[in-house]
Design a protein around this motif. Structure first.
Motif, PDB file in Angstrom:
ATOM      1  N   SER A 331       0.815  -1.216   0.000  1.00 39.97           N
ATOM      2  CA  SER A 331       0.000   0.000   0.000  1.00 39.97           C
ATOM      3  C   SER A 331       0.847   1.263   0.000  1.00 39.97           C
ATOM      4  N   VAL A 334       1.207   1.141  -4.228  1.00 43.78           N
ATOM      5  CA  VAL A 334      -0.002   1.292  -5.033  1.00 43.78           C
ATOM      6  C   VAL A 334      -1.084   1.862  -4.127  1.00 43.78           C
ATOM      7  N   LYS A 337      -6.481   1.489  -1.473  1.00 41.10           N
ATOM      8  CA  LYS A 337      -7.858   1.045  -1.649  1.00 41.10           C
ATOM      9  C   LYS A 337      -7.926  -0.304  -2.352  1.00 41.10           C
ATOM     10  N   TRP A 338      -6.989  -0.549  -3.279  1.00 37.94           N
ATOM     11  CA  TRP A 338      -7.021  -1.803  -4.031  1.00 37.94           C
ATOM     12  C   TRP A 338      -6.571  -2.973  -3.153  1.00 37.94           C
ATOM     13  N   PHE A 341      -9.578  -3.580  -0.854  1.00 36.96           N
ATOM     14  CA  PHE A 341     -10.652  -4.234  -1.608  1.00 36.96           C
ATOM     15  C   PHE A 341     -10.353  -5.710  -1.818  1.00 36.96           C
ATOM     16  N   SER A 342      -9.106  -6.024  -2.159  1.00 37.44           N
ATOM     17  CA  SER A 342      -8.722  -7.429  -2.342  1.00 37.44           C
ATOM     18  C   SER A 342      -8.928  -8.216  -1.050  1.00 37.44           C
ATOM     19  N   LEU A 518     -13.821   0.381  -2.710  1.00 37.47           N
ATOM     20  CA  LEU A 518     -13.874   0.808  -4.108  1.00 37.47           C
ATOM     21  C   LEU A 518     -14.190   2.291  -4.245  1.00 37.47           C
ATOM     22  N   ALA A 522      -8.187   7.072  -5.012  1.00 37.81           N
ATOM     23  CA  ALA A 522      -6.980   6.273  -5.273  1.00 37.81           C
ATOM     24  C   ALA A 522      -5.746   7.155  -5.332  1.00 37.81           C
TER      25      ALA A 522
END
Length: 543
Positions: A331, A334, A337-338, A341-342, A518, A522
């Motif tokens: 994190s 990138v 949030k992704w 979410f994963s 989501l 970002a």
């Protein structure tokens, strides 16, 4: 080389993590370690299940309702002194718990222990937020998150070992040496950060504590009072309603106070902060939702001992502790949030699979596999979510933000507990008679009706898996044996079905958490929007 947000006099910001993580580990372990000792405590004190239940409830209640206040205390007086004060209180209260000569004394000591935990918890996040630069904050939160993951299962396993070997007192005594080491490290390694002089919102403190106490008590203890009368005219829903009203008055007062509020409402202007609070409540709801029915299923249907039941989740918990630091580092590279979410998606799939495997007589390894996947999801969620919740806050409100985030997490767990218990109870009322009907098909015709009716009455009375069918006097031995076997089959099938349906509820809550992730912005780690307002390095006093 990235510069820390504070001047640590040449030391690495990583040096602050050992005392913070030791303190946080004790807090998280003590939220679960007592559950395994409930039968032992009943025998030791000759107390009822409801009374012993307060050994855990008192801790969770004081812990949850004070987090907002203690978060702001960290902004006002500094994270280090508030953390150290909480650590001393927690350690001494642990000693008092072990020395308890009555269940009343134990409950009181546990309540004080919750106060110590509440003082410490927001400071762990606030210190990380203020000491680590944005480019390293995710990795630091990853270590913090791994502590939560490992502590989740360490409590039941460690509790089972201590209770079965040296006695229940040691589930509390074990905190004393750990607390002493954490205290020594705190004085050596935690910096004294600048404080922000402002008056403490006294009215806000009162409204917050009263509102949350009423709300948390009502939801936490509602099942114990069958969601009805507590005493005289006081009802569970009356207490919950009063909590909602007082909490509403608290929010109106906070709006009036502006930046001097106990909980500055401008924190929620940050989109990621608001969504992270909802997502944090969702994941804690789900974790409460899975462990309550699943642990009962393991012991009541599969017949596992408390220690063996705890070991089912051990591989997943250890994997969570390994993955969390990597998730935190990811994190930093990138948008978090992704990663979050994963994690939510993995948790939803894991619990969905688990719900299909919760059956009578299932091989235990078929339950371990989805629990391993559950550990992966937990490792991916906690640290990025904590980083997302605090990354947009400035240095003046880091404590308030951490307090709010931890409060919503705890309240999410309380709501999850209430919803899951109510759901499990209601489903048992339907699944038990249905399972009894199926099991009765192989019984002699003259006993089928009374057999099914016995289960229907037990379910209506809320006896669940503890109720069933009593073999009538005068029944031939072979028929009595058939009845006992059919009753065992009905209990196992009915409870397994109810537990699976209850687990499915948590999947929906995790989908909500995934949607919140989501919807977050970002931002790349380290950008101004992520880091908050630019500020020079804080000057700190040497520890």
């Amino acid at each position: 080389m990235t510069q820390p947000l504070v001047d640590l006099r040449g030391r690495s910001p990583w040096s602050v993590l050992p005392p913070l993580c030791l303190g946080f580990f004790m807090i998280m372990v003590d939220t679960t370690i007592v559950n395994i000792a409930v039968p032992t405590l009943q025998d030791a004190f000759g107390a009822s299940l409801v009374t012993v239940g307060w050994v855990n409830s008192a801790y969770l209640l004081t812990f949850a309702v004070l987090l907002l206040v203690t978060g702001r205390l960290g902004d006002r007086f500094g994270p280090r002194p508030v953390f150290v004060t909480g650590l001393v209180i927690f350690t001494l209260a642990s000693l008092a718990c072990g020395l308890s000569g009555s269940v009343g004394w134990l409950i009181a000591a546990r309540a004080v222990q919750g106060v110590g935990g509440a003082l410490m918890t927001p400071q762990t996040m606030a210190m990380i937020t203020r000491v680590f630069p944005p480019q390293q904050r995710g990795a630091a939160m990853g270590v913090w998150g791994s502590v939560a993951g490992v502590a989740t299962i360490t409590g039941p396993v460690l509790g089972g070992l201590l209770v079965e070997t040296v006695g229940w007192e040691w589930i509390f005594y074990v905190n004393v040496p750990v607390g002493a080491v954490a205290l020594w490290l705190s004085f050596r390694q935690l910096p004294v950060l600048p404080t922000h002089a402002r008056s403490l919102d006294g009215v806000g403190v009162v409204l917050s504590v009263v509102g949350l106490t009423l709300l948390v008590f009502g939801l936490q203890e509602g099942e114990a009072y069958d969601w009805g009368t507590i005493v005289g005219p006081v009802t569970v829903w009356g207490v919950v309603g009063a909590g909602v009203l007082v909490s509403g008055a608290f929010l109106l007062w906070q709006r009036h106070r502006g930046d001097d509020a106990l909980l500055p409402l401008r924190l929620f202007v940050h989109r990621n902060f608001s969504l992270a609070n909802v997502a944090g409540a969702a994941v804690t709801f789900a974790m409460t939702g899975i462990f309550f029915p699943f642990t009962l299923y393991l012991q009541q249907v599969l017949g596992l001992s408390p220690l063996h039941a705890a070991l089912v989740g051990l591989p997943g918990s250890l994997l969570s502790g390994v993955i969390a630091p990597f998730a935190g580092r990811l994190s930093d590279r990138v948008p978090g949030k992704w990663v979050a979410f994963s994690g939510f998606a993995t948790l939803a799939v894991a619990i969905g699979i688990l719900a299909t495997q919760v059956q009578p007589g299932v091989a235990v390894w078929r339950l371990v596999l989805p629990m391993v996947l559950f550990g992966v999801g937990t490792g991916l969620v906690f640290s990025p979510l904590a980083s997302l919740a605090t990354s947009g806050l400035d240095q003046r409100t880091a404590g308030a933000g951490a307090g709010a985030f931890n409060t919503t997490r705890q309240v999410g767990g309380v709501i999850g507990s209430a919803v899951v218990v109510a759901t499990l109870t209601s489903r048992l009322a339907a699944t038990m008679p249905a399972a009894a009907q199926d099991a009765a098909a192989g019984l002699p015709e003259q006993v089928r009706g009374p057999f099914v009716e016995g289960f229907r009455q037990a379910a209506s009375a809320g006896l669940g898996a503890g109720g069933g069918f009593d073999v009538p006097a005068g029944v031939p031995a072979d028929v009595a044996e058939q009845l006992r076997a059919a009753a065992r089959t009905a209990v196992d099938a009915g409870f397994a079905s109810a537990a699976a349906q209850t687990l499915a509820v948590t999947v929906g809550v995790l989908v909500l958490g995934a949607l919140c992730a989501l919807a977050m912005r970002a931002h790349r780690p380290g950008t101004p929007a992520d880091a908050g307002p630019a500020a020079p390095a804080e000057q700190v006093a040497a520890p």
